[in-house]
Every structure is written in structure tokens, then in C-alpha cells.
Design a protein around this motif. Structure first.
Motif, short mmCIF file in Angstrom:
data_model
loop_
_atom_site.label_atom_id
_atom_site.label_comp_id
_atom_site.label_asym_id
_atom_site.label_seq_id
_atom_site.Cartn_x
_atom_site.Cartn_y
_atom_site.Cartn_z
N THR A 26 0.85 -1.18 0.00
CA THR A 26 0.00 0.00 0.00
C THR A 26 0.88 1.23 0.00
N VAL A 27 0.53 2.21 -0.82
CA VAL A 27 1.30 3.45 -0.90
C VAL A 27 1.31 4.12 0.46
N GLY A 28 2.48 4.59 0.87
CA GLY A 28 2.60 5.30 2.13
C GLY A 28 2.76 4.40 3.34
N THR A 29 2.98 3.10 3.12
CA THR A 29 3.10 2.19 4.26
C THR A 29 4.56 1.88 4.61
N SER A 30 5.50 2.57 3.98
CA SER A 30 6.89 2.29 4.29
C SER A 30 7.17 2.66 5.74
N LEU A 31 8.06 1.92 6.34
CA LEU A 31 8.40 2.09 7.74
C LEU A 31 9.29 3.31 7.92
N HIS A 32 9.03 4.08 8.96
CA HIS A 32 9.87 5.24 9.29
C HIS A 32 10.53 4.98 10.63
N THR A 33 11.82 4.66 10.57
CA THR A 33 12.56 4.29 11.77
C THR A 33 13.43 5.41 12.31
N GLY A 34 13.71 6.40 11.48
CA GLY A 34 14.65 7.43 11.87
C GLY A 34 16.06 7.13 11.39
#
Length: 139
Positions: free
Chosen positions: A62-70
Motif C-alpha cells: 500500500t502506498v505510504g506504508t513504508s516504515l519510518h525508523t529514523g
């Protein structure tokens, strides 16, 4: 008196032969380092396209579901958590096997063995990735 026949080695890795093989080691390290790159390309969209060409419905991220870990290196991959886990498993297996060969193993590992083992391991990881993409309810 029975005639002794020379023993034929049937094992890919020559157990008991304790000598380094630089060409085999470098071949293995080079080929195993390419596997996570292949798996990333499959997970980032190439695997879904391949499965579609084979007539298999693939799960799409799904678009925009990439993980943001920092962590810039991880975030730049743009993969959701389940796909990052699969990629991490492929990278981890490559690192573990490379460490085994360089630091732990004392067995003779010629280039033909390095190619055979690397191709087999990449095949298994690719099969794992494609099965994940084909059967995953997670995006």
C-alpha cells in the motif's frame, strides 16, 4: 588380497581438507553480497511484476506504508515492515554465511563450491521472497 579403490568425494564441501582458497572465498563473498540486492529488487516491485507475468496474483504494498525508523539507510528503502523483515532475513543469512567462511571454517572451499552454494542459497531466498509476495495477506 582385496584391491583398494580410491575414495570418491561426494560432498560439495571438502570436509577435513584444511587449507584456504582465496579464489573460492572471494567468489563466495561476492556472490552472497549480491543476494540481498536481488531480494530488495523483488520486494520493491520486481517480484510482483514477475508473479503477475506468471499469472499469479501478488500482494501489493500500500502506498505510504513504508516504515519510518529514523535511520536514513532503512527509511530510504521504502519498504513496509513485513518486507523489511524478509530483506533482513536474506541479508542476515548472507552475513552469517560469509562470517562462517571467513572466520570459523577451516575447510577447503574452491570456487566451484562457492558458486554452487551461492546459487542454491540465492534460489532458496528468492523462492522465499516470491512465496511471501504471492501468499502474503500483509502489504
Amino acid at each position: 588380497m582385496a584391491e583398494s579403490k580410491p575414495q570418491r568425494r561426494s560432498h560439495l564441501i571438502e570436509r577435513g581438507v584444511k587449507k584456504p582458497n582465496i579464489a573460492g572465498t572471494l567468489t563466495f563473498l561476492g556472490l552472497r553480497s549480491l543476494d540481498p540486492i536481488l531480494q530488495y529488487n523483488l520486494l520493491a516491485g520486481g517480484g510482483a511484476a514477475l508473479l503477475t507475468k506468471l499469472g499469479i496474483t501478488a500482494a501489493t504494498a500500500t502506498v505510504g506504508t513504508s516504515l519510518h525508523t529514523g535511520f536514513k539507510a532503512i527509511d530510504s528503502l521504502g519498504l513496509p515492515l513485513p518486507r523489511l523483515i524478509i530483506l533482513g532475513m536474506a541479508a542476515g543469512s548472507s552475513l552469517k554465511q560469509s562470517y562462517w567462511l571467513v572466520a570459523l571454517s577451516q575447510e577447503h572451499f574452491p570456487p566451484i563450491t562457492a558458486v554452487a552454494v551461492s546459487v542454491y542459497k540465492t534460489f532458496v531466498n528468492t523462492l522465499n521472497t516470491l512465496l511471501f509476495l504471492a501468499g502474503s495477506p500483509w502489504h
